[in-house]
Each structure stands twice: as C-alpha cells, then as structure tokens.
Design an enzyme around this catalytic site. Structure first.
Site, short mmCIF file in Angstrom:
data_model
loop_
_atom_site.label_atom_id
_atom_site.label_comp_id
_atom_site.label_asym_id
_atom_site.label_seq_id
_atom_site.Cartn_x
_atom_site.Cartn_y
_atom_site.Cartn_z
N ASP A 1 -11.81 22.00 -9.81
CA ASP A 1 -11.12 21.00 -8.99
C ASP A 1 -9.72 20.68 -9.55
O ASP A 1 -9.15 19.63 -9.24
CB ASP A 1 -11.94 19.71 -8.92
CG ASP A 1 -13.17 19.86 -8.05
OD1 ASP A 1 -13.38 20.96 -7.49
OD2 ASP A 1 -13.93 18.88 -7.94
N HIS B 1 -7.80 16.21 -13.43
CA HIS B 1 -8.92 15.78 -12.59
C HIS B 1 -9.97 15.09 -13.47
O HIS B 1 -10.42 13.99 -13.16
CB HIS B 1 -9.51 16.99 -11.88
CG HIS B 1 -10.65 16.68 -10.96
ND1 HIS B 1 -10.52 15.90 -9.83
CD2 HIS B 1 -11.96 17.06 -11.00
CE1 HIS B 1 -11.68 15.81 -9.22
NE2 HIS B 1 -12.58 16.49 -9.91
N ASP C 1 -21.35 17.81 -8.55
CA ASP C 1 -21.27 18.84 -7.52
C ASP C 1 -20.78 20.18 -8.07
O ASP C 1 -20.56 21.13 -7.31
CB ASP C 1 -20.40 18.38 -6.34
CG ASP C 1 -18.95 18.14 -6.72
OD1 ASP C 1 -18.68 17.73 -7.86
OD2 ASP C 1 -18.07 18.37 -5.86
N HIS C 2 -20.64 20.27 -9.39
CA HIS C 2 -20.31 21.54 -10.04
C HIS C 2 -21.36 21.96 -11.06
O HIS C 2 -21.35 23.11 -11.50
CB HIS C 2 -18.93 21.46 -10.70
CG HIS C 2 -17.83 21.31 -9.71
ND1 HIS C 2 -17.02 22.36 -9.32
CD2 HIS C 2 -17.43 20.23 -8.98
CE1 HIS C 2 -16.16 21.93 -8.40
NE2 HIS C 2 -16.39 20.64 -8.18
N HIS D 1 -18.51 17.07 -13.21
CA HIS D 1 -18.95 16.42 -11.98
C HIS D 1 -20.18 17.10 -11.41
O HIS D 1 -20.30 18.32 -11.40
CB HIS D 1 -17.82 16.40 -10.95
CG HIS D 1 -16.75 15.41 -11.27
ND1 HIS D 1 -15.48 15.46 -10.74
CD2 HIS D 1 -16.76 14.32 -12.09
CE1 HIS D 1 -14.77 14.45 -11.20
NE2 HIS D 1 -15.52 13.74 -12.02
N HIS E 1 -16.08 21.62 -15.08
CA HIS E 1 -16.02 20.21 -15.48
C HIS E 1 -17.37 19.58 -15.17
O HIS E 1 -18.26 20.22 -14.61
CB HIS E 1 -14.87 19.47 -14.79
CG HIS E 1 -14.96 19.40 -13.30
ND1 HIS E 1 -14.85 20.50 -12.47
CD2 HIS E 1 -15.14 18.33 -12.46
CE1 HIS E 1 -14.96 20.12 -11.21
NE2 HIS E 1 -15.13 18.81 -11.17
N HIS F 1 -13.71 24.19 -4.00
CA HIS F 1 -14.04 23.63 -2.68
C HIS F 1 -13.28 24.36 -1.58
O HIS F 1 -12.21 24.93 -1.80
CB HIS F 1 -13.66 22.15 -2.61
CG HIS F 1 -14.52 21.25 -3.42
ND1 HIS F 1 -15.66 20.64 -2.93
CD2 HIS F 1 -14.42 20.85 -4.72
CE1 HIS F 1 -16.21 19.90 -3.88
NE2 HIS F 1 -15.48 20.00 -4.97
#
Length: 259
Positions: A131, A114, A59-60, A57, A55, A170
C-alpha cells in the site's frame, strides 16, 4: 523468467503468487485470506515455500496463519518493527536484506509512510509495493509523514528503472487516475493510461502491473515538480516561504483524502 499471478482477495485486494516459469515452487506476497491462495496453488499445481508481507494491516496478512497450518512450517517475512503485528512472522528483515526463495532473489526496500514498517520486495524486474505505491496513487499516511512517503516513493523506489513492473496491493487504479486527471487534465500520457485502464476493467481484467515509467509520467505523487500539478494545488500550498516537493506531496495527499 519470472511468473507473477495476481490472486483477487477480499473486496479489492491482490495477493501474488510468484515463481520462476515452469517451476512448482512459489512464494505468496500479501496473503490477505487463505482460501483463494490455496485454490490458485491447486489450480497451478504449485507448492508454497514462503509468505512475504509488505506491512501489518490485516487485509495483507489475514491468511498467514491458515496457510502455514495448511501447508506446513513456512517462513513468514515482514519488517523487523512489525514483529508482534504480523501473524505468524518468523523472519525479520531490514532495508537492504536479500531474500532467496524458490530460486529467486528479492531485495527488501524499507518504504515507510503508509505504515512505519512498510517494505517493498524488488527483484527480477518487478517490485511488490503493498500500500505504498499504487498504480496511479499511493497509500494514506496512517503512521508516517508526508516527508517519509515522498522519500519512499521518489528516492527509495525511485532508484528502480523505468521498466520495473509495479504490483500494488489493491485494485484502485481507475479511481486514482480519475483523481490524477483533476490535477493534470492536459497530461496526455495520463489520459492514455486512464483510457487503457477503463478498457481493461470493462473487460474484467486487472489493471496491474503498471511500470515505474508509467508512474513517473502520470502518478501525481511522483510528479511533485510538475508546474501543472503545483498550479492545481495552489490553494492548498503554503502562502509564504519556499514550497518544496514535500509540501506539494502533502497537498496532493490531502486532496486525494477528500476526493
């Protein structure tokens, strides 16, 4: 045989280097930053051939452009609706598409909840869930609805067999299982899982992967038919009309948000 190497990134993210055992070519799933990925590639003597994003975001996907700049033109994969949101994206995928890289084949599963463009990559007995599905939990509903996420977890991912290994985005497992135990404190499978994860984390080991069988036995978001879970959530459930699994899911997610 598939080989999956978790790479710790940022504070609690995992990226994954994935390849066939003994072969030098690998793909990376969710490269949140470039340097840990580059170091792991060098240590393993491996060559990167594709980037798979679950996805948009940051942090990915934060390492996408630096990895492409460093290792040459590479396919960068994400859902079609994430075009413009995933840095460097070159490949747009939809549910049911099959990706072939480094001798491996992965089916794209669209799992909104998400985010609306969230996907999972399933193949060779493993699934990378980003996530959407965490070990013992699920992601917050930033763009989707409870009905979407319930379907993604229990129908779309639910089609996979119990022995499928789950690689989430995570290291959240300890906290997720502590929450799950507040809802089902007498669930023996959950208690055993929680104790095992505590031991793993004390030893400095990742708590991933889990299995879908484990998730079905202990993850509250896959257990919305459980009478014990429903009883624990009674104060958050509608007081009139039928209470379906989506309502139970929404109550569990709201409780987790406040945990």
């Amino acid at each position: 045989m598939l080989e999956v190497r978790p790479v710790a990134c940022l504070r609690d993210n995992y990226a994954y280097l994935v390849g066939l055992k003994g072969q030098p070519e690998v793909v990376v799933v969710d490269p949140s930053e470039a340097e840990p990925i580059a170091a792991a590639l060098a240590a393993g003597g491996q060559r990167l051939v594709a980037l798979l994003n679950t996805h948009h975001h940051y942090d990915h996907v934060g390492g996408n452009e630096a990895l492409v700049a460093r290792f040459g033109p590479l396919p960068v994969v994400a859902h079609q609706t994430d075009r413009g949101r995933v840095p460097g994206q070159t490949v747009e995928v939809l549910a049911g598409d099959v990706l072939s890289y480094a001798g491996m084949r992965f089916e794209v599963l669209h799992v909104p909840g998400h985010t609306l463009g969230a996907v999972a990559y399933a193949g060779h007995g493993v699934v990378f869930t980003g996530d959407t599905l965490f070990a013992g939990g699920c992601g917050r509903l930033f763009e989707g609805t409870a009905a979407m996420m319930h379907h993604s977890l229990n129908v779309t991912l639910g089609q996979l067999p119990d022995d499928s290994l789950v690689y989430p985005g995570h290291e959240y497992t300890e906290n997720n299982l502590r929450f799950a135990l507040t809802l089902e404190p007498t669930n023996e499978a959950l208690r055993r899982w929680s104790a095992a994860v505590e031991a793993q984390r004390r030893a400095g080991q990742p708590s991933v992967p889990s299995s879908l069988g484990q998730e079905r036995a202990g993850n509250p978001f896959l257990r919305c038919a459980s009478p014990a879970l429903r009883a624990s959530l009674a104060e958050r459930l509608p007081t009139s009309g039928p209470v379906d699994e989506v309502a139970v899911f929404a109550a569990a997610r709201a409780a987790k948000d406040a945990f």
